[in-house]
Design a protein around this motif. Structure first.
Motif, PDB file in Angstrom:
ATOM      1  N   HIS A  74      16.435  -1.590   6.069  1.00 36.17           N
ATOM      2  CA  HIS A  74      16.656  -0.218   5.598  1.00 36.17           C
ATOM      3  C   HIS A  74      15.588   0.722   6.167  1.00 36.17           C
ATOM      4  CE1 HIS A  74      19.451  -1.978   2.719  1.00 36.17           C
ATOM      5  NE2 HIS A  74      19.746  -0.784   2.247  1.00 36.17           N
ATOM      6  N   ARG A  75      14.342   0.294   6.066  1.00 39.12           N
ATOM      7  CA  ARG A  75      13.249   1.153   6.548  1.00 39.12           C
ATOM      8  C   ARG A  75      13.359   1.383   8.048  1.00 39.12           C
ATOM      9  NH1 ARG A  75      10.378  -2.593   3.015  1.00 39.12           N
ATOM     10  NH2 ARG A  75      10.297  -1.544   0.987  1.00 39.12           N
TER      11      ARG A  75
ATOM     12  N   THR B 110      19.471  10.184   2.864  1.00 37.04           N
ATOM     13  CA  THR B 110      18.243   9.668   3.481  1.00 37.04           C
ATOM     14  C   THR B 110      18.373   9.449   4.976  1.00 37.04           C
ATOM     15  OG1 THR B 110      18.812   7.332   3.149  1.00 37.04           O
ATOM     16  CG2 THR B 110      17.666   8.453   1.323  1.00 37.04           C
TER      17      THR B 110
ATOM     18  N   SER C 168      24.428   6.723   1.754  1.00 39.38           N
ATOM     19  CA  SER C 168      23.013   6.701   2.134  1.00 39.38           C
ATOM     20  C   SER C 168      22.208   7.780   1.409  1.00 39.38           C
ATOM     21  CB  SER C 168      22.858   6.823   3.653  1.00 39.38           C
ATOM     22  OG  SER C 168      23.285   8.087   4.106  1.00 39.38           O
TER      23      SER C 168
ATOM     24  N   LEU D  53      15.356  -5.017   2.890  1.00 38.73           N
ATOM     25  CA  LEU D  53      14.697  -3.719   2.675  1.00 38.73           C
ATOM     26  C   LEU D  53      13.988  -3.248   3.941  1.00 38.73           C
ATOM     27  CD1 LEU D  53      13.387  -4.273  -0.946  1.00 38.73           C
ATOM     28  CD2 LEU D  53      14.960  -2.462  -0.227  1.00 38.73           C
TER      29      LEU D  53
ATOM     30  N   LEU E 125      25.143  -2.300   5.202  1.00 37.22           N
ATOM     31  CA  LEU E 125      24.772  -3.096   6.376  1.00 37.22           C
ATOM     32  C   LEU E 125      25.804  -4.170   6.692  1.00 37.22           C
ATOM     33  CD1 LEU E 125      20.923  -3.422   5.854  1.00 37.22           C
ATOM     34  CD2 LEU E 125      22.220  -1.676   7.060  1.00 37.22           C
TER      35      LEU E 125
ATOM     36  N   LYS F   4      16.266   3.753   8.753  1.00 35.28           N
ATOM     37  CA  LYS F   4      15.909   5.129   8.385  1.00 35.28           C
ATOM     38  C   LYS F   4      15.031   5.764   9.458  1.00 35.28           C
ATOM     39  CE  LYS F   4      13.813   8.041   4.810  1.00 35.28           C
ATOM     40  NZ  LYS F   4      14.677   9.220   5.050  1.00 35.28           N
TER      41      LYS F   4
ATOM     42  N   LEU G 273      27.963   3.817   7.588  1.00 31.09           N
ATOM     43  CA  LEU G 273      26.538   3.670   7.261  1.00 31.09           C
ATOM     44  C   LEU G 273      26.022   4.916   6.540  1.00 31.09           C
ATOM     45  CD1 LEU G 273      23.860   1.999   7.689  1.00 31.09           C
ATOM     46  CD2 LEU G 273      23.542   3.335   9.791  1.00 31.09           C
TER      47      LEU G 273
ATOM     48  N   GLY H 295      22.141   0.576  -1.686  1.00 25.28           N
ATOM     49  CA  GLY H 295      21.514   0.597  -0.370  1.00 25.28           C
ATOM     50  C   GLY H 295      22.532   0.851   0.735  1.00 25.28           C
ATOM     51  N   TYR H 296      22.067   0.716   1.970  1.00 27.24           N
ATOM     52  CA  TYR H 296      22.915   1.029   3.116  1.00 27.24           C
ATOM     53  C   TYR H 296      24.010  -0.025   3.305  1.00 27.24           C
ATOM     54  CZ  TYR H 296      19.025   4.169   4.363  1.00 27.24           C
ATOM     55  OH  TYR H 296      18.051   5.136   4.366  1.00 27.24           O
TER      56      TYR H 296
ATOM     57  N   PHE I 144      14.677   3.606  -1.644  1.00 36.54           N
ATOM     58  CA  PHE I 144      13.681   2.536  -1.458  1.00 36.54           C
ATOM     59  C   PHE I 144      12.357   3.177  -1.088  1.00 36.54           C
ATOM     60  CE2 PHE I 144      16.192   3.165   2.363  1.00 36.54           C
ATOM     61  CZ  PHE I 144      15.221   3.426   3.314  1.00 36.54           C
TER      62      PHE I 144
END
Lengths: 458, 458
Positions: free
Chosen positions: A437-438, A201, A198, A434, B191, A441, A194, B188-189, A456
């Motif tokens: 993702h948030r 971030t 990244s 998305l 996942l 994070k 993961l 992106g990550y 993002f």
């Protein structure tokens, strides 16, 4: 701001914090053309994980943005400074801690240069495959942050495929060990993977355990010239259908060849409009058979000329010409470097779209492609200082991204999202993804200080 | 409870919900000996992703635990029912949606049986490598949930290495598409990789896009008998040092050989105390050279007998004998199957610890090992119905886990944590890393309904 730098200096041993404005600004951006950046409040150069943790914990408490930086060779703005952020440069954490031939792994600090690691491995008859074009300068930490690829990943995979485990400092300032030191394992969530890609971030990587391969057999090179892109595209399709997995399969278009010729007078364009470069590395006679098969694939597609290079100098010259493309284009103008990836059978179609977009937008686009895995690098060359041409270049850049997504592709094959692909990522991923993702994070970086505003929107 | 089953039946097309107590209880557990389980309130057998999403959304609203299930061949209790949970069985979502030879990928539903996919790929001269011992029965969904390995992963990697992308239903009841359909990508990550090995705690996988390889060259088999474990361990070390990466390197100890002999009278123990089985699959003459090298490694270590099998029947017989070990041991008693993994050079040391623990605890332990990647399967055989022997077996099981961790290893190489390795995972991972697990689970499963109480404590 003076107070923050003083506090950082107090937290760390002497000499770790750069506050001089001239030196600070040399850490302001990576090599992405056209991505915004600010000037860091301070640059810190830690030598120990504990120093990284102290800096991050301090920044989390003060809400100061933290931007991790390797060699700054990135092409998407991921390492660009945010105004008044703290840049953590890993240049001083550059030790190879262990190379273990029996376990076939290396343990390194993030600032180790990719080529230096490869050279050190070679002494043990071992090989670390990921070979981004930046390998002579870029660091393993940066490679891990962007999940860097390269030429041989068509056969051998990308950085993530070689990361067994890592140590990182999360946005909480905590030091965590993720992954493992064994060849196999499935204990808990794949958090090492993961963190790879990244882009700073989720955490700052302070140590990496990498899987190695044994030194490989010598490569055989096959080169082919083609009159046009569809013919070269057929040759690539033939190779895929043949079952041979080459260790490199690179496409260089006429704009690239011309740019190198104009600079180096290598006579590349005399051969034809499109150059395909392949390498095969199966051991022994099988490697020669592979190379013969690839050459037959080139010929069957209608190559105007093809050859199996038995002269490694000749082969190296052609591969070297490929490496000259980027500097050759930079002589002509500012280069906006694309990195889309499409299903490999759609490479010819994407190349046709690139030519169309170049024509319609009035932008000069030269294309390199890792044709074997569908990863294209259209390079938009914009005359320096021409604002209107830059605007057209930016528009074409986004149209390329949209076209790749429309073909079932992705906005970034190996450079990362950084700043330049944020709009594209917002189109590629669904709102629900998305949001994941948030959410993730926030778990690793509750204060939102790690490279905020990259990849993002928060 | 009657109300919940009625509501589930109303949500889904007819015939999807099993409420009959006898049938429900056949979904109560996997094949892990000694792991607790309850009886599900209902078993649903969806045929479409939308049905899975509807079930999960309903359960999230009611706080009902959801346990995903493939073929139930797991060995750590990961698919065991929680009392009054809803089991989602993917048996009816068993279609291969696409095999694409040009892109070298397959898109499958989770209920496809591993061997069925491999057979379908073979028709296109393609190969899906992960080959867990359960391949004739286990499903791709279950393989993904546990990040299943197998014999060939010493050279070709495990399930996660082949998952390009997937569709899943999160604990919110949302359908998400993760990963990609291209050979390369870093948008992106990661996942998709995060869900692989998450054992049903983060999402229910409803579709998987798998990377494939071309059909490989025929394998050459090398067999060797050794008088004791240290000698066999030296042979494995020799193979590693030789640079050859075999496509299988399996160790079978004398307890395993004896159990098979007592059942099948194959005369395995006549050869020696420890059997090593290797395969090499480099193409052409290189494969033969590899096999010769491996045989030389066996001989140099002091094998009492070694041979390169040119007779594929003979080779198959010995590999078949290995597959008979588990049922042979089950004839003797209940088998607690271990799955620790240590750095591969420490396999001999771990085997010595296994013998010591067996002696000290008075437990019969037979060992199979994927010796090439350090993944050991000590099998603790406990007489059925003997509570005190079972207690000693459980104690030995935990001592083995602790010993693997002490050697820098991991509690699970390929079976997953499930219920049986939860205590071990708590020792292997730091509290900070376990907290990251909890935080990430909360993002994907805010109601905490997905396989709760498995892998780690909430």
């Amino acid at each position: 701001m003076i107070r923050e730098t003083a506090e950082l200096e107090r937290l760390l041993p002497p000499g770790r914090v750069i506050t001089d404005p001239g030196r600070r600004s040399s850490f302001a951006h990576d090599e992405a053309a056209g991505a915004p950046y600010g000037v860091p409040l301070a640059v810190v150069q830690p030598r120990e994980t504990a120093e990284v943790a102290a800096v991050v914990a301090y920044c989390a408490g003060r809400g100061l943005p933290v931007v991790a930086r390797g060699a700054g060779t990135g092409l998407s703005g991921g390492a660009n400074a945010i105004e008044d952020c703290v840049v953590v440069s890993f240049a001083e954490m550059d030790r190879i801690l262990r190379i273990d031939p029996d376990e076939r792994l290396a343990v390194v600090q993030p600032g180790v240069v990719n080529d230096d690691l490869r050279a050190a491995c070679a002494k043990h008859d071992l090989w670390y495959p990921p070979d981004p074009a930046s390998a002579p300068w870029s660091t393993i930490g940066g490679n891990v942050a962007t999940n860097a690829g390269g030429v041989c990943c068509v056969k051998y995979g990308v950085t993530r495929d070689y990361v067994l485990g890592l140590e990182a400092v999360t946005g909480r300032g905590e030091v965590v060990r993720l992954g493992r030191q064994t060849a196999k394992g499935t204990a808990g969530y794949e958090l090492a993977g993961l963190l790879v890609g990244s882009e700073g971030t989720l955490g700052l990587v302070t140590e990496v355990t990498l899987r190695l391969r044994g030194a490989r057999a010598p490569e055989h090179t096959v080169v082919g010239y083609f009159d046009d892109l569809p013919t070269a595209g057929r040759a690539v399709a033939n190779v895929v259908a043949s079952g041979v997995v080459p260790s490199a399969l690179e496409l260089v278009d006429r704009y690239c060849l011309r740019a190198v010729d104009e600079w180096k007078h290598m006579g590349l364009t005399a051969g034809g409009d499109v150059l395909l470069l392949a390498r095969c590395d199966a051991p022994g006679a099988a490697g020669e058979e592979e190379a013969d098969t690839v050459r037959a694939c080139f010929a069957a597609a209608g190559a105007s000329w093809s050859a199996r290079s038995t002269d490694s100098t000749e082969a190296e010259t052609l591969f070297a010409a490929r490496r000259l493309v980027y500097p050759a284009l930079e002589r002509i103008g500012l280069v906006l470097s694309e990195d889309v990836c499409v299903p490999r059978t759609l490479v010819p179609r994407m190349l046709a779209h690139i030519e169309r977009i170049a024509r319609e937008q009035g932008v000069h686009i030269a294309s390199l492609a890792h044709a074997g895995d569908g990863n294209l690098h259209p390079m938009l060359v914009v005359p320096r200082g021409d604002g209107r041409a830059m605007a057209r270049g930016r528009a074409a850049f986004e149209l390329l991204v949209d076209q790749a997504i429309a073909l079932g592709g992705t906005v970034t094959g190996e450079h990362g999202v950084g700043l330049l692909k944020m709009r594209g990522l917002g189109k590629e991923l669904s709102p629900a993804v998305l949001d994941l993702h948030r959410g993730i994070k926030k778990v690793l970086d509750p204060a939102g200080i790690l490279n905020p505003g990259k990849v993002f929107t928060p």
